[in-house]
Design a protein around this motif. Structure first.
Motif, PDB file in Angstrom:
ATOM      1  N   UNK A 104       0.834  -1.207   0.000  1.00  0.00           N
ATOM      2  CA  UNK A 104       0.000   0.000   0.000  1.00  0.00           C
ATOM      3  C   UNK A 104       0.867   1.255   0.000  1.00  0.00           C
ATOM      4  N   UNK A 105       1.968   1.222   0.754  1.00  0.00           N
ATOM      5  CA  UNK A 105       2.873   2.376   0.804  1.00  0.00           C
ATOM      6  C   UNK A 105       3.604   2.551  -0.537  1.00  0.00           C
ATOM      7  N   UNK A 106       4.022   1.434  -1.128  1.00  0.00           N
ATOM      8  CA  UNK A 106       4.749   1.510  -2.403  1.00  0.00           C
ATOM      9  C   UNK A 106       3.881   2.129  -3.484  1.00  0.00           C
ATOM     10  N   UNK A 107       2.625   1.680  -3.589  1.00  0.00           N
ATOM     11  CA  UNK A 107       1.750   2.217  -4.633  1.00  0.00           C
ATOM     12  C   UNK A 107       1.447   3.695  -4.411  1.00  0.00           C
ATOM     13  N   UNK A 108       1.376   4.103  -3.151  1.00  0.00           N
ATOM     14  CA  UNK A 108       1.150   5.529  -2.868  1.00  0.00           C
ATOM     15  C   UNK A 108       2.363   6.346  -3.282  1.00  0.00           C
ATOM     16  N   UNK A 117       1.023   2.500 -15.974  1.00  0.00           N
ATOM     17  CA  UNK A 117       1.570   1.323 -16.633  1.00  0.00           C
ATOM     18  C   UNK A 117       2.774   0.897 -15.811  1.00  0.00           C
ATOM     19  N   UNK A 118       2.672  -0.278 -15.199  1.00  0.00           N
ATOM     20  CA  UNK A 118       3.625  -0.686 -14.168  1.00  0.00           C
ATOM     21  C   UNK A 118       4.398  -1.919 -14.588  1.00  0.00           C
ATOM     22  N   UNK A 119       5.698  -1.897 -14.313  1.00  0.00           N
ATOM     23  CA  UNK A 119       6.554  -3.076 -14.467  1.00  0.00           C
ATOM     24  C   UNK A 119       6.792  -3.670 -13.089  1.00  0.00           C
ATOM     25  N   UNK A 120       6.581  -4.986 -12.985  1.00  0.00           N
ATOM     26  CA  UNK A 120       6.885  -5.733 -11.754  1.00  0.00           C
ATOM     27  C   UNK A 120       7.861  -6.836 -12.121  1.00  0.00           C
ATOM     28  N   UNK A 121       9.061  -6.770 -11.609  1.00  0.00           N
ATOM     29  CA  UNK A 121      10.069  -7.791 -11.885  1.00  0.00           C
ATOM     30  C   UNK A 121      10.230  -8.663 -10.647  1.00  0.00           C
ATOM     31  N   UNK A 122       9.777  -9.905 -10.760  1.00  0.00           N
ATOM     32  CA  UNK A 122       9.755 -10.826  -9.638  1.00  0.00           C
ATOM     33  C   UNK A 122       8.315 -11.096  -9.225  1.00  0.00           C
ATOM     34  N   UNK A 132      -1.642  -4.693  -7.626  1.00  0.00           N
ATOM     35  CA  UNK A 132      -1.421  -3.858  -8.805  1.00  0.00           C
ATOM     36  C   UNK A 132      -2.593  -3.975  -9.782  1.00  0.00           C
ATOM     37  N   UNK A 133      -3.042  -5.209 -10.043  1.00  0.00           N
ATOM     38  CA  UNK A 133      -4.108  -5.429 -11.027  1.00  0.00           C
ATOM     39  C   UNK A 133      -5.385  -4.710 -10.629  1.00  0.00           C
ATOM     40  N   UNK A 134      -5.634  -4.574  -9.344  1.00  0.00           N
ATOM     41  CA  UNK A 134      -6.823  -3.872  -8.877  1.00  0.00           C
ATOM     42  C   UNK A 134      -6.714  -2.369  -9.111  1.00  0.00           C
ATOM     43  N   UNK A 135      -5.498  -1.825  -9.079  1.00  0.00           N
ATOM     44  CA  UNK A 135      -5.307  -0.376  -9.015  1.00  0.00           C
ATOM     45  C   UNK A 135      -4.899   0.253 -10.335  1.00  0.00           C
ATOM     46  N   UNK A 136      -4.011  -0.414 -11.090  1.00  0.00           N
ATOM     47  CA  UNK A 136      -3.371   0.259 -12.226  1.00  0.00           C
ATOM     48  C   UNK A 136      -4.071  -0.073 -13.544  1.00  0.00           C
ATOM     49  N   UNK A 137      -3.659   0.665 -14.600  1.00  0.00           N
ATOM     50  CA  UNK A 137      -4.218   0.418 -15.922  1.00  0.00           C
ATOM     51  C   UNK A 137      -3.723  -0.880 -16.517  1.00  0.00           C
ATOM     52  N   UNK A 228       8.761   6.542 -11.484  1.00  0.00           N
ATOM     53  CA  UNK A 228       9.257   6.135 -10.169  1.00  0.00           C
ATOM     54  C   UNK A 228       9.656   4.677 -10.158  1.00  0.00           C
ATOM     55  N   UNK A 229      10.677   4.346  -9.377  1.00  0.00           N
ATOM     56  CA  UNK A 229      11.114   2.963  -9.209  1.00  0.00           C
ATOM     57  C   UNK A 229      11.234   2.654  -7.729  1.00  0.00           C
ATOM     58  N   UNK A 230      10.894   1.427  -7.353  1.00  0.00           N
ATOM     59  CA  UNK A 230      11.067   0.970  -5.978  1.00  0.00           C
ATOM     60  C   UNK A 230      11.796  -0.367  -6.002  1.00  0.00           C
ATOM     61  N   UNK A 231      12.897  -0.464  -5.248  1.00  0.00           N
ATOM     62  CA  UNK A 231      13.643  -1.713  -5.106  1.00  0.00           C
ATOM     63  C   UNK A 231      13.335  -2.311  -3.732  1.00  0.00           C
ATOM     64  N   UNK A 232      12.918  -3.555  -3.729  1.00  0.00           N
ATOM     65  CA  UNK A 232      12.511  -4.261  -2.511  1.00  0.00           C
ATOM     66  C   UNK A 232      13.656  -5.188  -2.117  1.00  0.00           C
TER      67      UNK A 232
END
Length: 373
Positions: A104-108, A117-122, A132-137, A228-232
């Motif tokens: 929730x924090x990451x998407x905010x 349009x989001x890339x998720x690697x992993x 993501x599927x609920x929120x993004x295009x 924006x990019x986020x590394x987990x």
């Protein structure tokens, strides 16, 4: 949870439980199980067996109860409507997953919305993919492990996540470009892949070596808008190396965040006054002077040695302990209307929710539009 393509999803809101639904059975706070409602099936627990037919036609959230055999008591479960948050608590784990406080924090922070349009690697176990599927295009998800890819593919199909393109790929070595002949991809809307212009404006990297993938992002991210990019990353050494590469590749506003949560419990506590404290001190003094504690031990010893069944009606009984709001005493039920109460919050003494460090960074590849403004 509703996909953005308009097709029926297992996570679309429904009022009533129907045959074929994906439902989540709440057995306890730490035990939530996904089922597909089948009128011929049973849901078995250590408390008893619940028939799926008893669920059909009931509103979501209903309590389903059965009488325990040989005992005059009931066992029950609750049948819940699926959501991204509940799915995270119930999904079959194939890898370490991203939990609700993190995603929730990451998407905010990445400003995710229906036009993103989001890339998720992993892809992993698909916890974040459902959020993501609920929120993004549209979500472009990548998984290098062939078995996990097939499992996620089947899961996404079953759940009707039609705004997802799933690709089997090691992005650290092969990049993010999706073209015919260079990948194994499945787009739930198009059904076949030729070439995709991703133009991602948000990126989430859940990889053991994100620094290998970061230099390859420029070919698939949007060029004329802020990305924006986020590394987990679970280790601070990974964070340090990721930041080094982000800076070399022109990413700005770099910040590392750690989400730490605690459970809060709301309850009522008896109001204790100065008069209560004074009365308690007087009672302690009185009991000491009268030797009540000594006499109570004597009575207990006599009762212990008394033969079973002997009449003890005439024997003097020890005085009962009065109610004591500061310690031991007669039990008072929380909320008893004869006493005054206040609402308080109790918090867990230790933080247990650390999963990984979140490293955020932002970039605009083509600054022409921003400079003209």
């Amino acid at each position: 949870m509703r996909s953005n393509q308009g097709a029926m999803s297992a996570f679309d809101y429904k009022d009533v439980i129907q045959e074929g639904d994906l439902a989540l059975v709440w057995v306890s706070r730490d035990n939530i199980k996904p089922i597909v409602v089948d009128p011929k099936a049973m849901f078995n627990t250590r408390y008893g067996s619940f028939s799926h037919s008893s669920m059909i036609g009931k509103p979501y959230g209903s309590q389903i109860a059965i009488r325990t055999k040989g005992q005059n008591r009931f066992s029950f479960i609750h049948v819940m409507q699926p959501s991204a948050e509940l799915w995270t608590l119930s999904l079959p784990h194939r890898t370490q997953i991203v939990y609700t406080p993190d995603f929730s924090y990451i998407m905010q922070r990445l400003n995710c919305n229906p036009s993103s349009r989001v890339i998720e690697a992993g892809t992993g176990s698909g916890s974040f993919s459902h959020a993501f599927a609920r929120t993004v295009g549209h979500l472009y998800s990548y998984e290098f492990h062939s078995i996990r890819y097939e499992q996620a593919l089947q899961e996404f199909k079953d759940h009707g996540l039609e705004n997802v393109t799933l690709t089997q790929r090691d992005v650290c070595s092969d990049g993010f470009l999706i073209k015919e002949g260079n990948n194994t991809s499945f787009d739930f809307a198009k059904r076949s892949i030729k070439e995709v212009n991703i133009h991602a404006n948000a990126v989430f990297l859940d990889l053991p070596a994100p620094w290998d993938a970061i230099p390859l992002l420029d070919e698939v991210i949007a060029k004329n808008e802020k990305v924006g990019v986020c590394c987990f990353s679970p280790c601070i050494e990974q964070v340090d190396k990721s930041i080094e590469i982000l800076e070399k590749c022109g990413w700005k506003n770099i910040q590392m965040v750690e989400i730490q949560g605690r459970q809060y419990e709301s309850r009522r506590q008896m109001v204790r006054t100065l008069d209560d404290a004074l009365e308690r001190l007087r009672d302690v003094k009185r009991r000491k002077e009268e030797g009540i504690e000594r006499r109570k031990k004597m009575y207990d010893a006599v009762l212990k040695d008394e033969p079973a069944g002997e009449d003890s009606i005439d024997r003097p009984q020890p005085p009962k302990t009065k109610f004591n709001p500061f310690g031991k005493g007669i039990r008072v039920k929380e909320g008893d209307e004869h006493y005054q109460w206040k609402q308080v919050t109790r918090v867990e003494p230790e933080i247990k929710s650390h999963t990984s460090f979140l490293t955020f960074a932002f970039k605009v590849v083509d600054k022409t539009r921003y400079l003209n403004e």
